[in-house]
Design an enzyme around this catalytic site. Sequence first.
Site, PDB file in Angstrom:
ATOM      1  N   ASN A   8     -52.793 -27.675  33.621  1.00 51.85           N
ATOM      2  CA  ASN A   8     -53.623 -28.541  33.544  1.00 51.85           C
ATOM      3  C   ASN A   8     -53.058 -30.042  33.147  1.00 51.85           C
ATOM      4  O   ASN A   8     -52.921 -30.067  31.815  1.00 51.85           O
ATOM      5  CB  ASN A   8     -55.006 -28.071  32.722  1.00 51.85           C
ATOM      6  CG  ASN A   8     -56.001 -29.023  32.632  1.00 51.85           C
ATOM      7  OD1 ASN A   8     -55.988 -29.990  33.171  1.00 51.85           O
ATOM      8  ND2 ASN A   8     -57.008 -28.668  31.900  1.00 51.85           N
ATOM      9  N   HIS A  92     -64.429 -26.102  31.903  1.00 54.91           N
ATOM     10  CA  HIS A  92     -63.411 -26.178  30.829  1.00 54.91           C
ATOM     11  C   HIS A  92     -63.907 -26.603  29.379  1.00 54.91           C
ATOM     12  O   HIS A  92     -65.131 -27.433  29.466  1.00 54.91           O
ATOM     13  CB  HIS A  92     -62.388 -27.143  31.265  1.00 54.91           C
ATOM     14  CG  HIS A  92     -61.084 -27.238  30.172  1.00 54.91           C
ATOM     15  ND1 HIS A  92     -61.066 -27.722  29.048  1.00 54.91           N
ATOM     16  CD2 HIS A  92     -59.835 -26.399  30.682  1.00 54.91           C
ATOM     17  CE1 HIS A  92     -59.793 -27.517  28.487  1.00 54.91           C
ATOM     18  NE2 HIS A  92     -59.186 -26.620  29.598  1.00 54.91           N
ATOM     19  N   GLU A 140     -60.265 -19.246  26.916  1.00 55.84           N
ATOM     20  CA  GLU A 140     -59.416 -19.835  26.255  1.00 55.84           C
ATOM     21  C   GLU A 140     -60.192 -20.391  24.866  1.00 55.84           C
ATOM     22  O   GLU A 140     -61.369 -20.996  25.018  1.00 55.84           O
ATOM     23  CB  GLU A 140     -59.203 -21.442  26.980  1.00 55.84           C
ATOM     24  CG  GLU A 140     -58.230 -21.366  28.181  1.00 55.84           C
ATOM     25  CD  GLU A 140     -58.093 -22.901  28.448  1.00 55.84           C
ATOM     26  OE1 GLU A 140     -58.790 -23.718  28.443  1.00 55.84           O
ATOM     27  OE2 GLU A 140     -56.933 -23.236  28.573  1.00 55.84           O
TER      28      GLU A 140
HETATM   29  O1  G3P Z   1     -56.603 -25.771  30.571  1.00 55.89           O
HETATM   30  C1  G3P Z   1     -55.458 -25.138  29.551  1.00 55.89           C
HETATM   31  C2  G3P Z   1     -55.763 -26.193  28.406  1.00 55.89           C
HETATM   32  O2  G3P Z   1     -56.864 -26.206  28.064  1.00 55.89           O
HETATM   33  C3  G3P Z   1     -54.642 -25.375  27.492  1.00 55.89           C
HETATM   34  O3  G3P Z   1     -54.191 -26.437  26.423  1.00 55.89           O
HETATM   35  O4  G3P Z   1     -52.585 -27.645  25.469  1.00 55.89           O
HETATM   36  O5  G3P Z   1     -53.269 -25.731  24.508  1.00 55.89           O
HETATM   37  O6  G3P Z   1     -52.001 -25.720  26.403  1.00 55.89           O
HETATM   38  P1  G3P Z   1     -52.858 -26.439  25.793  1.00 55.89           P
END
Ligand code: G3P
Length: 221
Positions: A8, A92, A140
């Site tokens: 992303n 998201h 997430e």
């Molecule tokens: O969409 C994936 C993103 O939200 C994860 O962010 O920086 O923790 O890899 P990061």
Amino acid sequence: MDNAIILNFKTYKESTGDEALRLAKICDEVAEELSANIIVVPQHSDIYLISQEVNIPVYAQHIDNIKYGSNTGHVLPEAVKAAGATGCIINHSECRVKLADLEADIEKLKELNMVSIVCTNNIAVTKAAAALGPDFVAVEPPELIGSGISVSQAQPEIISGSVEAAIKINPLVKVLCGAGIATGEDVKKAAQLGAQGVLLASGVIKAKDPRAVLMDLCGGV
Ligand code: G3P
């Protein structure tokens, strides 16, 4: 799209405009070299240029629940498809959508033959999202995003629990995970917990050597 590594791009300086193209080409080269399943998710303004320059899939970061017509400042699903996107992240944690719009977005992406990835923040929301029938749900925990603390190490139960919950609700929905993923070990652990792939951003985008991190991540698949 098994064992996907989905990058992303968000709106980092290192992944905007010319830098976005440079990063996408690195992803394309690593995917080719290692026969890895890497997908890039740039900003809407960068989709067309990148999709013309790479062979790997290019997805959008969001779409709005709108049709052709009198709309201003929104993202038309047909427009991101025309620009070369073959899938889309929806809901998201940095771009939440209403439940009714989520359902409509998933149906629209199906109609356009585009892959749908619905982001969730816990097991309960994963269950709700799976019931809407997207291709993927991506769990997430928002508090780990950008933290460098990998969800597969810090909260393994949210991954295994989401996999278990999604299968019960809709066996066709596959589960991805994200937040803090930065190494091949994180990817391997996520796969062991049942995830079909990972979403990540800062671990690659903010790295001194994005190529080296991507190679390591692919080693974990
Ligand atoms: O969409 C994936 C993103 O939200 C994860 O962010 O920086 O923790 O890899 P990061």
